[in-house]
Design a protein around this motif. Structure first.
Motif, PDB file in Angstrom:
ATOM      1  N   MET A  94       0.936  -1.339   0.119  1.00  0.00           N
ATOM      2  CA  MET A  94       0.061  -0.028  -0.286  1.00  0.00           C
ATOM      3  C   MET A  94       0.930   1.239   0.010  1.00  0.00           C
ATOM      4  O   MET A  94       1.983   1.365   0.675  1.00  0.00           O
ATOM      5  CB  MET A  94      -0.844  -0.112   1.060  1.00  0.00           C
ATOM      6  N   LYS A  95       0.344   2.167  -0.726  1.00  0.00           N
ATOM      7  CA  LYS A  95       1.004   3.543  -0.915  1.00  0.00           C
ATOM      8  C   LYS A  95       0.375   4.511  -0.177  1.00  0.00           C
ATOM      9  O   LYS A  95      -0.950   4.807  -0.431  1.00  0.00           O
ATOM     10  CB  LYS A  95       1.568   4.011  -2.322  1.00  0.00           C
ATOM     11  N   VAL A  96       0.988   5.464   0.613  1.00  0.00           N
ATOM     12  CA  VAL A  96       0.079   6.497   1.222  1.00  0.00           C
ATOM     13  C   VAL A  96       1.094   7.693   0.742  1.00  0.00           C
ATOM     14  O   VAL A  96       2.309   8.000   0.787  1.00  0.00           O
ATOM     15  CB  VAL A  96       0.445   6.284   2.724  1.00  0.00           C
ATOM     16  N   LEU A  97       0.244   8.828   0.329  1.00  0.00           N
ATOM     17  CA  LEU A  97       0.784  10.174  -0.032  1.00  0.00           C
ATOM     18  C   LEU A  97       0.419  11.085   1.243  1.00  0.00           C
ATOM     19  O   LEU A  97      -0.832  10.927   2.021  1.00  0.00           O
ATOM     20  CB  LEU A  97       0.233  10.912  -1.166  1.00  0.00           C
ATOM     21  N   VAL A  98       1.342  11.996   1.611  1.00  0.00           N
ATOM     22  CA  VAL A  98       1.168  12.843   2.908  1.00  0.00           C
ATOM     23  C   VAL A  98       1.452  14.397   2.372  1.00  0.00           C
ATOM     24  O   VAL A  98       2.656  14.302   1.820  1.00  0.00           O
ATOM     25  CB  VAL A  98       2.147  12.563   4.250  1.00  0.00           C
ATOM     26  N   SER A  99       0.497  15.203   2.512  1.00  0.00           N
ATOM     27  CA  SER A  99       0.926  16.830   2.363  1.00  0.00           C
ATOM     28  C   SER A  99       1.404  17.289   3.437  1.00  0.00           C
ATOM     29  O   SER A  99       1.075  17.129   4.684  1.00  0.00           O
ATOM     30  CB  SER A  99      -0.379  17.206   1.866  1.00  0.00           C
ATOM     31  N   VAL A 100       2.322  18.296   3.230  1.00  0.00           N
ATOM     32  CA  VAL A 100       3.189  18.787   4.199  1.00  0.00           C
ATOM     33  C   VAL A 100       3.295  20.596   3.765  1.00  0.00           C
ATOM     34  O   VAL A 100       3.784  20.684   2.726  1.00  0.00           O
ATOM     35  CB  VAL A 100       4.418  18.221   4.353  1.00  0.00           C
ATOM     36  N   LYS A 101       2.649  21.252   4.734  1.00  0.00           N
ATOM     37  CA  LYS A 101       2.751  22.593   4.297  1.00  0.00           C
ATOM     38  C   LYS A 101       3.793  23.504   5.199  1.00  0.00           C
ATOM     39  O   LYS A 101       3.797  23.134   6.406  1.00  0.00           O
ATOM     40  CB  LYS A 101       1.431  23.290   4.526  1.00  0.00           C
TER      41      LYS A 101
ATOM     42  N   VAL B 276       5.801   5.689   1.546  1.00  0.00           N
ATOM     43  CA  VAL B 276       5.180   6.955   2.106  1.00  0.00           C
ATOM     44  C   VAL B 276       5.799   8.070   1.386  1.00  0.00           C
ATOM     45  O   VAL B 276       6.935   8.270   1.326  1.00  0.00           O
ATOM     46  CB  VAL B 276       5.385   7.122   3.655  1.00  0.00           C
ATOM     47  N   VAL B 277       5.164   8.803   0.645  1.00  0.00           N
ATOM     48  CA  VAL B 277       5.584   9.884  -0.133  1.00  0.00           C
ATOM     49  C   VAL B 277       4.953  11.249   0.363  1.00  0.00           C
ATOM     50  O   VAL B 277       3.721  11.556   0.481  1.00  0.00           O
ATOM     51  CB  VAL B 277       5.031   9.777  -1.576  1.00  0.00           C
ATOM     52  N   ALA B 278       5.919  12.154   0.714  1.00  0.00           N
ATOM     53  CA  ALA B 278       5.520  13.592   1.228  1.00  0.00           C
ATOM     54  C   ALA B 278       5.517  14.466  -0.086  1.00  0.00           C
ATOM     55  O   ALA B 278       6.162  14.405  -0.716  1.00  0.00           O
ATOM     56  CB  ALA B 278       6.334  14.077   2.264  1.00  0.00           C
ATOM     57  N   VAL B 279       4.501  15.347   0.156  1.00  0.00           N
ATOM     58  CA  VAL B 279       4.173  16.299  -1.155  1.00  0.00           C
ATOM     59  C   VAL B 279       4.276  17.782  -0.289  1.00  0.00           C
ATOM     60  O   VAL B 279       3.385  17.771   0.516  1.00  0.00           O
ATOM     61  CB  VAL B 279       3.023  16.222  -1.731  1.00  0.00           C
TER      62      VAL B 279
ATOM     63  N   GLU C 149      12.796  22.435   3.420  1.00  0.00           N
ATOM     64  CA  GLU C 149      13.096  22.215   4.647  1.00  0.00           C
ATOM     65  C   GLU C 149      12.157  21.334   5.285  1.00  0.00           C
ATOM     66  O   GLU C 149      12.287  20.576   6.083  1.00  0.00           O
ATOM     67  CB  GLU C 149      13.011  23.448   5.536  1.00  0.00           C
ATOM     68  N   GLN C 150      10.746  21.671   4.885  1.00  0.00           N
ATOM     69  CA  GLN C 150       9.791  20.775   5.643  1.00  0.00           C
ATOM     70  C   GLN C 150       9.716  19.326   4.996  1.00  0.00           C
ATOM     71  O   GLN C 150       9.458  18.525   5.677  1.00  0.00           O
ATOM     72  CB  GLN C 150       8.377  21.405   5.446  1.00  0.00           C
ATOM     73  N   LEU C 151      10.013  19.208   3.954  1.00  0.00           N
ATOM     74  CA  LEU C 151      10.052  17.856   3.148  1.00  0.00           C
ATOM     75  C   LEU C 151      11.516  17.127   3.752  1.00  0.00           C
ATOM     76  O   LEU C 151      10.998  15.926   4.047  1.00  0.00           O
ATOM     77  CB  LEU C 151      10.299  17.934   1.636  1.00  0.00           C
ATOM     78  N   ARG C 152      12.467  17.931   3.991  1.00  0.00           N
ATOM     79  CA  ARG C 152      13.365  17.219   4.754  1.00  0.00           C
ATOM     80  C   ARG C 152      13.072  16.586   6.237  1.00  0.00           C
ATOM     81  O   ARG C 152      13.159  15.379   6.586  1.00  0.00           O
ATOM     82  CB  ARG C 152      14.587  17.982   4.730  1.00  0.00           C
ATOM     83  N   SER C 153      12.336  17.405   6.690  1.00  0.00           N
ATOM     84  CA  SER C 153      11.701  17.148   8.085  1.00  0.00           C
ATOM     85  C   SER C 153      10.935  15.642   7.883  1.00  0.00           C
ATOM     86  O   SER C 153      11.169  14.686   8.614  1.00  0.00           O
ATOM     87  CB  SER C 153      10.842  17.946   8.967  1.00  0.00           C
ATOM     88  N   ALA C 154      10.145  15.658   6.774  1.00  0.00           N
ATOM     89  CA  ALA C 154       9.078  14.571   6.638  1.00  0.00           C
ATOM     90  C   ALA C 154      10.072  13.295   6.205  1.00  0.00           C
ATOM     91  O   ALA C 154       9.626  12.379   6.658  1.00  0.00           O
ATOM     92  CB  ALA C 154       8.150  14.749   5.295  1.00  0.00           C
ATOM     93  N   LEU C 155      11.177  13.685   5.626  1.00  0.00           N
ATOM     94  CA  LEU C 155      12.094  12.272   5.243  1.00  0.00           C
ATOM     95  C   LEU C 155      12.464  11.890   6.310  1.00  0.00           C
ATOM     96  O   LEU C 155      12.950  10.725   6.603  1.00  0.00           O
ATOM     97  CB  LEU C 155      12.860  12.932   4.040  1.00  0.00           C
ATOM     98  N   ALA C 156      13.053  12.872   7.413  1.00  0.00           N
ATOM     99  CA  ALA C 156      13.732  12.371   8.724  1.00  0.00           C
ATOM    100  C   ALA C 156      12.781  11.657   9.601  1.00  0.00           C
ATOM    101  O   ALA C 156      12.880  10.768  10.088  1.00  0.00           O
ATOM    102  CB  ALA C 156      14.001  13.634   9.407  1.00  0.00           C
ATOM    103  N   PHE C 157      11.215  12.055   9.449  1.00  0.00           N
ATOM    104  CA  PHE C 157      10.360  11.100  10.126  1.00  0.00           C
ATOM    105  C   PHE C 157      10.339   9.704   9.617  1.00  0.00           C
ATOM    106  O   PHE C 157      10.132   8.676  10.196  1.00  0.00           O
ATOM    107  CB  PHE C 157       8.948  11.595   9.642  1.00  0.00           C
ATOM    108  N   GLY C 158      10.914   9.442   8.297  1.00  0.00           N
ATOM    109  CA  GLY C 158      10.797   8.229   7.758  1.00  0.00           C
ATOM    110  C   GLY C 158       9.941   8.304   6.521  1.00  0.00           C
ATOM    111  O   GLY C 158       9.844   6.869   5.872  1.00  0.00           O
ATOM    112  N   CYS C 159       9.648   9.154   5.759  1.00  0.00           N
ATOM    113  CA  CYS C 159       8.881   9.004   4.539  1.00  0.00           C
ATOM    114  C   CYS C 159      10.174   8.490   3.489  1.00  0.00           C
ATOM    115  O   CYS C 159      11.181   8.983   3.780  1.00  0.00           O
ATOM    116  CB  CYS C 159       8.376  10.404   4.063  1.00  0.00           C
ATOM    117  N   ASP C 160       9.742   7.782   2.322  1.00  0.00           N
ATOM    118  CA  ASP C 160      10.650   7.258   1.517  1.00  0.00           C
ATOM    119  C   ASP C 160      11.273   8.498   0.369  1.00  0.00           C
ATOM    120  O   ASP C 160      12.385   8.139  -0.034  1.00  0.00           O
ATOM    121  CB  ASP C 160      10.082   6.254   0.676  1.00  0.00           C
ATOM    122  N   ARG C 161      10.172   9.321  -0.014  1.00  0.00           N
ATOM    123  CA  ARG C 161      10.671  10.134  -0.911  1.00  0.00           C
ATOM    124  C   ARG C 161       9.631  11.321  -1.038  1.00  0.00           C
ATOM    125  O   ARG C 161       8.795  11.056  -0.172  1.00  0.00           O
ATOM    126  CB  ARG C 161      11.005   9.555  -2.342  1.00  0.00           C
ATOM    127  N   ALA C 162      10.030  12.386  -1.527  1.00  0.00           N
ATOM    128  CA  ALA C 162       9.376  13.726  -1.460  1.00  0.00           C
ATOM    129  C   ALA C 162       9.011  14.078  -2.895  1.00  0.00           C
ATOM    130  O   ALA C 162       9.977  13.958  -3.775  1.00  0.00           O
ATOM    131  CB  ALA C 162       9.977  14.329  -0.673  1.00  0.00           C
TER     132      ALA C 162
END
Ligand SMILES: Cc1cc2nc3c(=O)[nH]c(=O)nc-3n(C[C@H](O)[C@H](O)[C@H](O)COP(=O)(O)OP(=O)(O)OC[C@H]3O[C@@H](n4cnc5c(N)ncnc54)[C@H](O)[C@@H]3O)c2cc1C
Ligand SMILES: Nc1ncnc2c1ncn2[C@@H]1O[C@H](COP(=O)(O)O)[C@@H](O)[C@H]1O
Lengths: 248, 317
Positions: A1-8, A58-61, A70-83
């Motif tokens: 399963m793939k999950v997308l997450v939006s990050v503002k 998990v993909v952050a957008v 910067e916020q995408l880097r934080s999302a990746l540090a949480f463990g997202c695979d790519r952004a």
């Protein structure tokens, strides 16, 4: 399963905002920004699913200026695979953001699109339902618990009357409320690791999305100020004051 | 230019929510003579419609009765509302900024291809409004494009409920729109209480982390009962499990405008203040004399809530 997450990227919730004297907006230069708190909860949720073996990617957008990286880097540090970074210097409003998210969802084909219930800068609380509408997907807003199954999710929602439970078929848009989880603190090794993870850069043009009809901001002003209050020294004095105003 | 407004009624268990009359009060500032209400409900729709028809300023109440409307899921209701708006030639469609409206109205807006105004707090012209941003720490004046339907939610705390006494026309409405099967209502867990409703009560007593526990919250309830007040709480009190989520007041909880707000053991974070800025008189009791709540309180009393509440109970008799 793939999950997308939006990050503002938004002004940090602890900052006391300053309104520009010409009424053109709030001061953002030199002000601390961070990930919208509701989006942090969304990222945390997706990572917990990944850790529990419920999803495998998990993909952050984000949609925003270079600094939103910067916020995408934080999302990746949480463990997202790519952004994915959809770059724009001009802030986009929810209907345009929803158009961008629709295009990305069509490319990426996630089972769940997790978003914050509201961005604490514009307090619009629109993007999740708008994205769901454009995609023709179900929506479950204000989630305080989500149980994932293979092709559906059971979501408990914080509503004015109490707690509502909905079953939605996947794919679905789910927006997070504060009590869904408590985001973890980021550890240095994870922050280092995140630097090597891929961020794909994109734009509205590349995605074939035209900016949607938008509101025009005419003025930003301070809210009406309340008159300054008084201190009382005793309960008797308090009760007397309230009786004077016919409040008791 | 002539305008025509459709108000989406918010109701629960056969009764109209007061937020509907507040939304109508806002609509009266846009186009006082052309306000219709749409009630989407199951077989109780006609009774709810009758309630809505008594609100001043309403021209016609339409009700669409359908078992699919038994629970307000946005996926079912939004396409029907979009159809009703197009068929009726409405220029504006408004809902309250309750969780019902917050979930539903953006979905309606996207279906209509219109941007949305969240949380109208003042009307300048039929297309220019004030709305709060940054937890109410700034007010943004916005203009919506005049060439599309205007979709908006109304900040209920900014408008007193429109008065009753009207006798508007009531008409059934057929909305032949497919019902999606992808969203299914499972249940609603409700706290039942005899206390006044938090969102409409003239008096509210609330407690924060300083109350310390679920058991201690009893003294907050008791005092509230003594003065006939509703009970609210800070996020910290909800998160700590002292009280259920529907009692949270603030940016992400309920925005309220009681005549009297008394808070015990709440520090006054901006997110909490966002929910009480329109209260008439704010009274704060906190043992920390530097607590930020005192900057906004009309009347502040420094002290321990566990000493002060018993004294207050005695003083009010
Ligand atoms: C995105 C976001 C959204 C949020 N939304 C909301 C929201 O909608 N509503 C909300 O409330 N918060 C919200 N918050 C949380 C907010 O920032 C604060 O954390 C919260 O309001 C603090 O609650 P509190 O005042 O009860 O607790 P604290 O800040 O811990 O304050 C407790 C107070 O009690 C006092 N006290 C302790 N013991 C006693 C005693 N015996 N007698 C008298 N006083 C005592 C202390 O002096 C202190 O001032 C949000 C936060 C974020 C990040
Ligand atoms: N520019 C953006 N970039 C990333 N996510 C966004 C953006 N705008 C909105 N969102 C998402 O949509 C949610 C709700 O935003 P809003 O509708 O603006 O209150 C946010 O919590 C984000 O998850």
């Amino acid at each position: 399963m793939k999950v997308l997450v939006s990050v503002k990227r938004a002004i940090d919730y602890n900052v006391r905002i300053q309104i520009k004297s010409d009424g053109s907006g709030v001061v953002t230069d030199g002000v601390k920004h961070s990930m919208n708190p509701f989006d942090e909860i969304a990222v945390e949720q997706a990572i917990r699913w990944k850790e529990a073996g419920l999803c495998d990617e998990v993909v952050a957008v984000t949609i925003g200026p270079d600094a939103a990286g910067e916020q995408l880097r934080s999302a990746l540090a949480f463990g997202c695979d790519r952004a994915i970074h959809v770059k724009t210097e001009e802030p986009v409003q929810p209907l345009t953001a929803a158009g961008v998210f629709k295009a990305i969802a069509e490319n990426e084909q996630p089972q769940v699109f997790l978003m914050g219930k509201q961005a604490i800068d514009d307090d619009a609380s629109q993007t999740g339902p708008m994205t769901a509408a454009l995609l023709g997907w179900p929506q479950a807003t204000f989630a305080s618990s989500i149980e994932l199954a293979d092709d559906s999710a059971r979501v408990t929602r914080e509503v004015d009357a109490g707690l509502e439970t909905l079953d939605v078929d996947l794919p679905a848009v789910i927006t997070t409320d504060l009590r869904l989880n408590e985001p973890r603190y980021l550890k240095l090794p994870n922050i280092m690791k995140a630097k090597k993870k891929p961020i794909e850069s994109s734009s509205l043009d590349e995605l074939g999305v035209a900016p949607a009809a938008a509101l025009e901001s005419l003025k930003t002003a301070p809210p009406p100020q309340r008159e300054s209050g008084v201190r009382v020294e005793s309960v008797d004095e308090l009760v007397a004051k309230l009786k004077e105003k016919s409040l008791l | 230019m002539s305008y025509k407004i459709l108000i989406i009624a918010d109701h629960l268990q056969g009764a109209l929510n007061e937020s509907t009359a507040r939304t109508i009060a806002c609509a009266q500032q846009i186009a006082p003579d052309a306000i219709d209400v749409l009630v989407l409900a199951d077989d109780g729709a006609a009774a709810i419609a009758a309630e809505a028809a008594r609100i001043d300023g309403v021209a016609t109440v339409y009700h669409a009765d359908d078992a699919a409307h038994a629970h307000p899921t946005a996926a079912v209701l939004a396409p029907r509302i979009a159809a009703a708006v197009e068929r009726g030639g409405y220029s504006h469609v408004l809902g309250p900024n309750t969780t019902f409206g917050k979930d539903l109205m953006p979905r309606v807006a996207a279906l209509l291809g219109a941007p949305m105004v969240t949380d109208i707090m003042a009307v300048h012209t039929p297309h220019e409004f004030d709305r709060p941003i940054y937890a109410g720490n700034a007010v943004n004046t916005v203009a919506a494009p005049a060439d599309r339907v205007l979709v908006a939610s109304v900040r209920c705390a900014s408008y007193p409920a429109a008065a009753g006494g009207n006798e508007a026309a009531i008409e059934p409405l057929e909305l032949d729109v497919e019902v999606p099967s992808h969203t299914r209502f499972v249940g609603l867990e409700q706290q039942t209480s005899d206390r006044p409703d938090l969102q409409t009560a003239p008096k509210v007593v609330s407690g924060g982390r300083g109350v310390g526990s679920e058991e201690n919250f009893r003294i907050i309830y008791n005092f509230a009962d003594k003065i006939g007040a509703a009970v609210g709480a800070s996020r910290a009190a909800v998160d700590a499990g002292y009280v259920p989520n529907d009692m949270q007041v603030g940016q992400t909880g309920k925005i309220i405008s009681p005549t009297l707000y008394i808070c015990f053991g709440i520090s006054g974070a901006i997110q909490h203040l966002a929910g009480i800025k329109d209260a008439g008189t704010i009274v704060a009791i906190n043992k920390d004399e530097d607590a930020p709540i005192f900057e906004i309180a009309d009347i502040g009393l420094v002290g321990d809530l566990f000493d002060i509440i018993p004294e207050l109970e005695r003083a009010v008799g």
